[in-house]
Scaffold this motif. Structure first.
Motif, short mmCIF file in Angstrom:
data_model
loop_
_atom_site.label_atom_id
_atom_site.label_comp_id
_atom_site.label_asym_id
_atom_site.label_seq_id
_atom_site.Cartn_x
_atom_site.Cartn_y
_atom_site.Cartn_z
N GLN A 283 32.30 -19.38 4.16
CA GLN A 283 31.36 -18.96 3.12
C GLN A 283 32.02 -18.13 2.02
OE1 GLN A 283 28.45 -20.34 3.31
NE2 GLN A 283 28.89 -21.16 5.35
N THR B 264 28.31 -12.52 4.46
CA THR B 264 28.56 -13.94 4.76
C THR B 264 27.24 -14.69 4.94
OG1 THR B 264 30.68 -13.47 5.84
CG2 THR B 264 29.57 -15.51 6.45
N TYR C 50 25.53 -17.67 2.65
CA TYR C 50 25.09 -18.92 3.28
C TYR C 50 23.65 -19.25 2.91
CZ TYR C 50 23.39 -22.08 6.89
OH TYR C 50 22.80 -23.13 7.55
N ILE D 65 27.59 -27.57 2.49
CA ILE D 65 28.10 -26.48 3.28
C ILE D 65 28.34 -26.98 4.68
CG2 ILE D 65 27.00 -24.71 1.89
CD1 ILE D 65 24.75 -24.62 3.82
#
Length: 490
Positions: free
Chosen positions: A118, A403, A407, A484
């Protein structure tokens, strides 16, 4: 007693309400295959019953934190109870649950790999080193207290050094053996014992309800030197495992590799943190009640240690059986955090070196340097190790929260649930590092003859959080729809 009951009800309600809300935001999918189904290796990826995973996770993250941290942290006054309740619900449990879910979505990846996916490769490399060293530090720190206690309980021939060696040998076995062989069999028993002791203490709180303090009474800092120990940021670092702890995010991937369904993640990750918050709440109230108030607690801690208070309180309120449970908890809790810390260190190292862990030879290849470094660190003074562990632990929580926030933003999901805790913990941690004696304060004092004052430390903390917020806003404005890790089915 009224405020204690309210706080207890809020923690339980938080699991069923806010916990479900966070799970819905993330999008837990019961039909999605978890890593244990796709990567089973009989060592780390081993399917376990949900109740057993919960107890293992609870014991992994608990250690002595929710007991000792709560006992020492409650000296900051009723604010400690508020932080345990709201910190657990809105920060700690969210942190643990989403860290576990990210690991589930990334094939059981360890924390540094998740952070790197990330925040980028450079941050990943920093986190690899930082997290690995922190895990080794935890393994070293959580040898001393149980070794001391075991030496006092056994003949003189079994001294502290003997028990340090015995505990370390156990660490090695727990690190190397398949998760279901030693950890899977012992941890549930120890977890039940720790919970049973907490429930027994809670029952005695109701028996002694007239002595249980109310949160709205004496609402000020009860530390002997409040200027040197301001509630902000000191209390938020002292009460770590009872509200939020970065160490937890390193433990969640171990259980993520054993979960059979994503719907079990909320009771395991969010639920274990709420259980830990309840334990911290109970021991904070019990410490004040048993010693007769804040003054009595300060006098007790001045003449003894939190371990002595746990032992004395348990024997007094629960009898001989309570004393046995107290000893079991004080010995087993740190050991079971130390061994999983080293196991986590093995997984972190194996992940970034790309070494599969199915064969014992490869596990030894990764673990032997870790064991050697841990043993060397154990030779350092315990007080120094513990002081630096405290703020390093919360630095890890800051990285984890940012993080998760990135995300959620990349997924176009409501990221405020972690952005607010991330900003808050950034201010807490940076302020603490610059103000606390174990931070830069003592360094500047020894080098240049002055320490960084509270106002300047707080200003640096606020400025750091502001810079992080600006960087995040810029990221939001430039984000795209690139896949992602979990969307790309990595």
């Amino acid at each position: 007693m009224i405020s204690f009951v309210i706080a207890l009800c809020l923690l339980i309600a938080g699991y069923f309400t806010y916990g479900r809300f966070v799970s819905k935001i993330f999008g837990a999918d019961p039909n999605r295959k978890t890593p244990v189904h796709t990567m089973a290796d009989g060592v780390d990826y081993v399917p376990l019953p949900t109740w057993k995973i919960f107890l293992i996770q609870f014991l992994n993250i608990a250690g002595l934190g929710p007991i000792f941290g709560a006992i020492m942290g409650v000296m900051y006054g009723p604010a400690a109870f508020l932080w345990i309740v709201f910190g657990t619900i809105f920060a700690g449990a969210v942190h643990d649950y989403l860290a576990g879910m990210l690991s589930l979505r990334e094939r059981g990846a360890s924390l540094p790999e998740i952070v790197g996916h990330q925040l980028g490769g450079k941050i990943k490399n920093v986190m690899r080193v930082f997290a690995l060293l922190l895990m080794i530090l935890v393994g070293a720190v959580f040898v001393y207290n149980p070794a001391d206690l075991l030496a006092m309980l056994t003949p003189d021939s079994f001294d502290k050094l003997f028990w340090i060696i015995v505990i370390f040998i156990y660490y090695m076995a727990a690190t190397l053996l398949p998760v279901d062989k030693l950890i899977g069999k012992l941890y549930p028993l120890f977890g039940v014992a720790l919970l049973f002791m907490a429930v027994g203490i809670m029952v005695m709180l109701f028996v002694n309800h007239d002595s249980v303090p109310e949160m709205w009474q004496q609402f000020y800092n009860h530390k002997p030197d409040p200027e040197a120990n301001p509630i902000f940021p000191m209390m938020f670092v002292s009460i770590a495992c009872g509200a939020i702890s970065g160490f937890h995010a390193t433990q969640s991937p171990m259980m993520a590799r054993c979960l059979k369904n994503e719907r079990h993640a909320r009771p395991v990750f969010y639920g274990a943190m709420v259980a830990e918050g309840i334990v911290a709440l109970i021991w904070a109230a019990a410490a004040i009640t048993f010693t007769g108030g804040y003054t009595g607690l300060q006098e007790f801690l001045g003449n003894g240690s939190p371990a002595l208070l746990v032992d004395t309180l348990s024997r007094s309120w629960l009898g001989t059986f309570g004393g046995i449970l107290a000893i079991l908890g004080v010995i087993a809790a740190p050991i079971t955090s130390g061994d999983t810390a080293l196991r986590s260190a093995r997984l972190i190292a194996a992940d970034f070196m790309g070494i599969k862990q199915k064969q014992i030879v490869k596990r030894l290849m990764v673990s032997i340097p870790i064991f050697a470094l841990c043993f060397v660190i154990m030779l350092l003074p315990y007080d120094a190790l513990w002081r630096y562990f405290a703020w390093c632990n919360q630095v890890l929580s800051v990285f984890t929260l940012w993080t998760i926030t990135v995300y959620l933003a990349r997924c176009f999901k409501p990221y405020m649930i972690t952005l607010v805790p991330a900003l808050f913990m950034t201010v807490v941690t940076v302020t603490y590092i610059f103000f606390a004696p174990e931070g830069f304060g003592s360094l500047t004092q020894s080098l240049w003859g002055f320490s960084i004052g509270y106002e300047l430390s707080l200003g640096i903390g606020l400025a750091t959080a502001a810079v992080m917020l600006v960087m995040f806003v810029r990221f939001i404005r430039t984000r795209d729809m690139s896949p992602i890790p979990d969307q790309a089915n990595r």
